[in-house]
Structures are given as C-alpha cells and as structure tokens.
Design a protein around this motif. Structure first.
Motif, PDB file in Angstrom:
ATOM      1  N   GLU A 224     -18.684   8.164  -4.879  1.00  0.00           N
ATOM      2  CA  GLU A 224     -17.309   8.166  -4.366  1.00  0.00           C
ATOM      3  C   GLU A 224     -17.309   8.219  -2.838  1.00  0.00           C
ATOM      4  OE1 GLU A 224     -14.527   7.509  -5.680  1.00  0.00           O
ATOM      5  OE2 GLU A 224     -14.809   7.800  -7.834  1.00  0.00           O
ATOM      6  N   ALA A 225     -18.278   8.935  -2.289  1.00  0.00           N
ATOM      7  CA  ALA A 225     -18.388   9.023  -0.836  1.00  0.00           C
ATOM      8  C   ALA A 225     -18.625   7.644  -0.219  1.00  0.00           C
ATOM      9  CB  ALA A 225     -19.509   9.979  -0.450  1.00  0.00           C
ATOM     10  N   ASP A 226     -19.270   6.747  -0.994  1.00  0.00           N
ATOM     11  CA  ASP A 226     -19.511   5.368  -0.527  1.00  0.00           C
ATOM     12  C   ASP A 226     -18.400   4.422  -0.935  1.00  0.00           C
ATOM     13  OD1 ASP A 226     -21.897   6.370   0.265  1.00  0.00           O
ATOM     14  OD2 ASP A 226     -23.101   5.354  -1.272  1.00  0.00           O
ATOM     15  N   GLY A 227     -17.366   4.948  -1.570  1.00  0.00           N
ATOM     16  CA  GLY A 227     -16.274   4.100  -2.021  1.00  0.00           C
ATOM     17  C   GLY A 227     -16.574   3.358  -3.316  1.00  0.00           C
ATOM     18  N   ILE A 228     -17.588   3.833  -4.071  1.00  0.00           N
ATOM     19  CA  ILE A 228     -17.898   3.210  -5.373  1.00  0.00           C
ATOM     20  C   ILE A 228     -17.390   4.138  -6.475  1.00  0.00           C
ATOM     21  CG2 ILE A 228     -19.754   2.442  -6.932  1.00  0.00           C
ATOM     22  CD1 ILE A 228     -21.435   1.875  -4.409  1.00  0.00           C
ATOM     23  N   SER A 229     -16.679   3.545  -7.408  1.00  0.00           N
ATOM     24  CA  SER A 229     -16.090   4.340  -8.482  1.00  0.00           C
ATOM     25  C   SER A 229     -16.800   4.064  -9.807  1.00  0.00           C
ATOM     26  CB  SER A 229     -14.600   3.990  -8.582  1.00  0.00           C
ATOM     27  OG  SER A 229     -14.125   4.251  -9.882  1.00  0.00           O
ATOM     28  N   PRO A 230     -17.660   4.978 -10.259  1.00  0.00           N
ATOM     29  CA  PRO A 230     -18.373   4.736 -11.514  1.00  0.00           C
ATOM     30  C   PRO A 230     -17.610   5.274 -12.722  1.00  0.00           C
ATOM     31  CG  PRO A 230     -19.279   6.676 -10.459  1.00  0.00           C
ATOM     32  CD  PRO A 230     -18.101   6.241  -9.617  1.00  0.00           C
ATOM     33  N   GLU A 231     -17.724   4.539 -13.802  1.00  0.00           N
ATOM     34  CA  GLU A 231     -17.235   5.059 -15.077  1.00  0.00           C
ATOM     35  C   GLU A 231     -18.449   5.644 -15.797  1.00  0.00           C
ATOM     36  OE1 GLU A 231     -13.837   3.695 -17.046  1.00  0.00           O
ATOM     37  OE2 GLU A 231     -15.007   2.870 -18.716  1.00  0.00           O
ATOM     38  N   ILE A 232     -18.253   6.807 -16.409  1.00  0.00           N
ATOM     39  CA  ILE A 232     -19.399   7.436 -17.089  1.00  0.00           C
ATOM     40  C   ILE A 232     -19.115   7.535 -18.581  1.00  0.00           C
ATOM     41  CG2 ILE A 232     -20.871   9.479 -17.235  1.00  0.00           C
ATOM     42  CD1 ILE A 232     -20.252   9.933 -14.261  1.00  0.00           C
ATOM     43  N   VAL A 233     -20.053   6.995 -19.339  1.00  0.00           N
ATOM     44  CA  VAL A 233     -19.898   6.952 -20.793  1.00  0.00           C
ATOM     45  C   VAL A 233     -21.030   7.746 -21.435  1.00  0.00           C
ATOM     46  CG1 VAL A 233     -19.831   5.440 -22.816  1.00  0.00           C
ATOM     47  CG2 VAL A 233     -18.845   4.663 -20.640  1.00  0.00           C
ATOM     48  N   ASN A 234     -20.663   8.691 -22.276  1.00  0.00           N
ATOM     49  CA  ASN A 234     -21.680   9.431 -23.024  1.00  0.00           C
ATOM     50  C   ASN A 234     -22.021   8.655 -24.285  1.00  0.00           C
ATOM     51  OD1 ASN A 234     -23.275  11.448 -24.272  1.00  0.00           O
ATOM     52  ND2 ASN A 234     -21.460  12.186 -25.376  1.00  0.00           N
ATOM     53  N   VAL A 235     -23.302   8.344 -24.437  1.00  0.00           N
ATOM     54  CA  VAL A 235     -23.746   7.676 -25.657  1.00  0.00           C
ATOM     55  C   VAL A 235     -24.542   8.701 -26.464  1.00  0.00           C
ATOM     56  CG1 VAL A 235     -24.898   5.653 -26.625  1.00  0.00           C
ATOM     57  CG2 VAL A 235     -23.859   5.509 -24.360  1.00  0.00           C
ATOM     58  N   GLY A 236     -23.844   9.401 -27.322  1.00  0.00           N
ATOM     59  CA  GLY A 236     -24.496  10.444 -28.133  1.00  0.00           C
ATOM     60  C   GLY A 236     -25.202   9.864 -29.336  1.00  0.00           C
TER      61      GLY A 236
END
Lengths: 317, 271
Positions: A212-224
């Motif tokens: 986020e500090a670099d202006g990149i917005s990641p989506e995080i997906v848990n693959v259980g």
C-alpha cells in the motif's frame, strides 16, 4: 497481529470435543501424542486411543482396517512421516479404496524448527495432492483448524490435514464457517491477487501494508482447501486483478502454487510463486529465523506482487 | 465345534482350482500362488468361517483378508462357488471394468474385505478390524493369508508386534509356505525363515500344518479359536502350483502363461 493457539493444539482440543459426541472417533498415534495432542483423547478415552508406536506404515493400514469396520480413525504423526514414510499405505490402503481415514500431519512445514530437515515437511501437500480420492486441507489459524476438524469428522472419505506446531496469528473468528474447496477473500484489493495458505496468509497481510505504501493494492485470498479446489472461483479471483502470487510454507514444486497454476492454465495470468525454493529445511533457534532464511516473508511476497504486476503490464503492453 | 464336511470342502478346493485354470486360460497370471492357497481358502470359506453368502455384509461375519493379493484367483473361485459372482464373469479376469481385477478391489465384489496387493499390509488391516470389533463388543474373527516371500516386508513384523501387543486372539494368520518367491527359491533369493520361531518370539501362538490337508487346517483353526490372549499363526506347508503337475514347485508359474497343451492338461488333471 494477535497470536492464537497453535493449530496442533486447536486440533487436539477440537478432536476431543468431537470424540465426546461421536463414539466412532478413534485416534492412532506414532509415539508423538504429546506433540500431536492426541494425548487429550488418551486421557479422556483411553479405550479409543491406540498407541501404534514408531511404525507409521502399520499404523496407517491399521486405521484402514478400523475404517472398514465403521470407525472414524484420526491417524497422527509428524507431517513428514505420515505422508512420506507411510505413503504407500496411504495410497494403497486408504486413498485407493476411498476409506474414511483422517491423516493428520502435525509439525508441518518448518514449524518443528529445531529438529531440522528430517522432521520438516516441504513436500506433504504435493504427496497428498496427487492421490485420487484425497481431500487436502491446510488451515491458516486456530479457528480454521477447528472448523476443518469438525468437517473431517463429518465428511466421509480420506482427508489429509497439515497442522502447524506453533502459535500463529489469528485472522478469523469463532463465526468462521469452513466450506470445502472455497477460497476466502480476507482482504480486498485490485492490483494483484495473493493466494496464500496456512500462516502465509498472515504474512501476506503484512505484505499488504508494504505494498500500500507503494500504491499497490493486493487482494488476499485464503486457500484452506488445497484439494478439491474450486478452479472456477480461483480463475474469477485471478481475473479480477489480472496478476497472481501464491504463498505457502511448502516446496514451490507441487503445492499450492502448482495447484493454482493448474487452475489458471487456461487463462493467461502471470503467477509468481513464493515458497520454499526446492530445498530441504535445516535447524534453527526459532521459527521466524527459518521463515526469514527461506524467503517466506512479507518482503518476499511484496516483491513477488510487484513482479506479478509488472508481468501483467508486459503481457498487456 | 461343528463337525466339518471334509469331503465337501475338498471338492470345493478342487472346484476352486478348476476355476483358477478357467480364469487364466492361456493368459499370464498368478497360477502358482493361487493354487497353493486353494485348500486353505476352501477350508475357511466352507468350514471355519462364519460367513453367509446370502448376507455377505453382516457386521458379525468373519473376515478373510488376502494379504498376498496376487493370489486372489483362489478367492474369486471361492466367491464363485458361494454364488457371489456369476460364473461367466470367470471368463473376464483382468478385463477392463471387470470385477475380477488383477488384485482384489472391494468396490466390485462382496466378500473382498480390503484392497490388497501392495504386499505387507493385510495383517495391519486385519488388526484394525479386530481392534474396531473389540471396541464394538463383537467377537468375529479375522483370517489373513500372508505369503512366505511377503514376510520380507517389514510392515508384516510391525503388524505382528501390534497383534501381540493388543492381544488380538481373534486374528489368525496363515503363512503360505510354498518356498518360492517370484524369482526363485526363498532359501536362495532372500531367506525369510524361520517362521514359527519368529512369530513365537513376537508373542504369537504358532502352529504348523500341511497346507493341502483340509483336516489339518481346520484342526489348527479350531486350536486358534481356543486361544484366549494370543494371535495365532498357522504355518501352512504348501506346494506352489498344487494340483497341476507341470506347475508344481515350478517358479516359472508364479506368473507365466500356460501353453494351450498345458492348459488342456491342467483341465484334465483337475477333473
């Protein structure tokens, strides 16, 4: 981040709760019950605890016999032994006939940091994932572990679960409902999708702050659920951002990264894997030292996300 | 003990041998080891075991586990004689989608209790069934047939320790002591002997019989049934290929095909 109980502890406690209600649940252990936490079953229900000692092959096939007679055996050892030493028994006597045996791999990944490579599983997901009929689970925290153990007892058929030895951050809460095969978005974002499993989910969340500090917005997906994987859902999630990163405490060959790559074979989305780079483990004074040394860090995930985002641009450029 | 109809069981053993030859015809397959356990298989299914072919899933039935799964032709023969498979199916051994797989697969046939064939696992499975039966207050027996060559699998000895440790007196293991493994004589290739002494040292009750004498087999099983704490091993001295002259004691017939002439001779010899 708040730390919760170690998955292996949550597993043992939940198994005991289930055993109270279901008399068909039995536990077999390979002389590691104080680590795997089946000692809880032994204390409360000694007649349903079976010490099979340091003979994993015999233990797994014995569990198959119990399942054939209607029991729900939970078979326990370290992940590296139950999947490696007893692989043929898991294949021939459990997976092939599709028996209701629960294979529980404790001290998975690097979580038995002190004991070194012999006791650290870098390949358990790969071994279990390639077996027809086998369901493969990899919980991210205490709550997901409990839900998965409940699922295992209710589900008819062979299941493998890997269980971290140490306390890991809590992401979910008591209201979490595990659904087999469903990837779960734990953080929304638009630039890159991080598919993570186990405690790498929490490390991915740390990476999000860096990104986020670099202006990149990641989506995080848990693959259980490593298998069966809802490939359609994986494709849709990856398409939303157009770039994918995978994160696992496992060899990058054969685990989550491979499973996601298989799901995405038909759609050209760049995938950058983070995991153990085809190496065995080693001893260390603490868990984080090993995670650091093998690149299982927020920084590595952030770098992978930047790379994936760059590849997306190239592909579209 | 109920009186056994020895003559009838001997006829069944012969019928099983005929079925084995019919299944194989002139194709490659495990003739030798199937023939060596035909009498044990007949004695169990038609004598010693509590197994009702009209109710093959009865929870209290005795279980038959063929740890040396490659010899399943003998079990297929027994199941055919019991009416659990159509006789025409005997002509589809190892054909695609046939219930007669090369090694036993329980999803195809009632009477097949476990998927065996990866050697060394049957005794462990038997122990698991016996332990689960004990938990449920049942007293069914589990019979396992293990090959003498198969005894080189370390898992057999892990399981043997477990049977004794858990005092599984309901478990009875036969050792099919035909003296041959796939590539030759056990004494030359890889000596797994002695058997009785090893099992006694592992905490078992041990008996020896002529594995082609139905009477001796049944007497030994009766003794095993009287045993209150220990599992029993019955070392059965057998002849690989028994009943077909050219195959007897001939290592080639572990898995070789009969020629047309040999096949016809085998059929005649088993009339």
């Amino acid at each position: 981040m708040k730390f919760g109980k170690a998955p292996r502890i949550a597993y043992g406690e939940e198994l005991l709760e289930l055993a109270k209600k279901n008399r068909d649940i039995v536990a077999l252990d390979g002389d590691l019950s104080k680590s795997t936490m089946t000692c809880l079953i032994e204390e409360s229900y000694p007649e349903r605890y079976f010490e099979m000692s340091i003979a994993e092959a015999n233990m797994v096939a014995t569990a198959a016999g119990m399942a054939l007679k209607g029991k729900i055996p939970f078979v326990n050892s370290f992940a590296v032994f139950i999947t490696g030493r007893a692989f043929d028994q898991v294949r021939q006597s459990v997976a092939y006939p599709g028996l209701n045996v629960k294979i529980c791999g404790s001290s998975s990944g690097f979580s038995d940091f002190g004991d070194g490579a012999t006791h650290q599983s870098v390949e358990d997901l790969a071994l279990m994932r390639c077996l027809p009929n086998m369901t493969v689970l990899s919980p991210m925290d205490e709550h997901e572990t409990r839900e998965m153990v409940r699922f295992m007892a209710a589900h008819k058929g062979p299941v493998y679960i890997r269980l971290d030895r140490n306390e890991v951050p809590v992401i979910l809460n008591e209201n979490y409902k595990f659904k087999l095969g469903e990837p779960v978005v734990v953080r929304s974002g638009k630039d890159v999708t991080i598919f993570a499993t186990g405690q790498m989910v929490s490390i991915a969340l740390s990476a999000a702050a860096l990104l986020e500090a670099d202006g990149i917005s990641p989506e995080i997906v848990n693959v259980g659920t490593i298998k069966p994987m809802n490939e359609k859902a994986i494709i849709e999630l990856a398409r939303t951002t157009g770039a994918a990163v995978t994160a696992e405490e496992h060899n990058v060959r054969g685990g989550l990264g491979s499973a996601v790559a298989e799901a995405l074979m038909k759609c050209p989305i760049p995938i950058v894997p983070v995991g153990i780079e085809d190496r065995f483990g080693q001893s260390a004074a603490d868990y984080s030292e090993l995670l650091q040394a093998y690149g299982l860090t927020a920084e590595s995930i952030a770098a992978a996300c930047r790379e994936a985002k760059g590849l997306k641009k190239e592909n579209h450029g | 003990m109920k009186p056994y109809d020895i003559a009838l069981i001997e006829q069944k053993a012969k019928a099983i041998r005929r079925d084995i030859v019919r299944m194989l015809k002139t194709d490659r397959g495990h003739l030798g080891g199937s023939m060596s356990i035909a009498d044990i298989t007949a004695a169990l299914y038609f004598g010693a075991m509590n197994f009702d072919p009209k109710d093959p899933h009865n929870p209290d039935r005795d279980r038959f586990i063929l740890s040396k799964g490659h010899s399943v032709l003998a079990q297929y023969g027994a199941l055919a004689e019991l009416g659990l498979l159509e006789r025409e199916v005997l002509d589809r051994l190892k054909r695609f989608a046939s219930p007669l797989q090369g090694h036993p697969d329980r999803k195809f046939l009632p009477g097949i209790e476990a998927n065996t064939g990866s050697l060394g696992q049957g005794l462990s499975v038997a122990n698991g069934m016996a332990l689960a039966g004990r938990l449920d207050g049942q007293s069914f027996r589990v019979f396992v047939i293990i090959g003498d060559g198969e005894l080189s699998e370390g898992q057999v000895w892990e399981a043997a320790m477990a049977s004794a440790h858990y005092r599984l007196n309901t478990v009875t293991a036969f050792i099919d002591n035909n003296g041959l493994q796939a590539t030759g004589k056990i004494s030359d290739r890889f000596n797994t002997m002695p058997y009785k002494e090893k099992f006694i040292a592992f905490g078992w009750n041990a008996l020896e019989v002529d594995g082609h004498s139905v009477k001796e087999i049944l007497d030994a099983v009766d003794k095993a049934k009287d045993e209150k704490t220990k599992p029993t091993v019955i070392v059965a001295h057998t002849i690989k290929g028994k009943g077909v002259s050219f195959a007897e004691n001939n290592p080639a017939f572990h898995h070789s095909a009969m020629t047309k002439e040999q096949y016809e001779l085998a059929v005649r010899e088993l009339q």
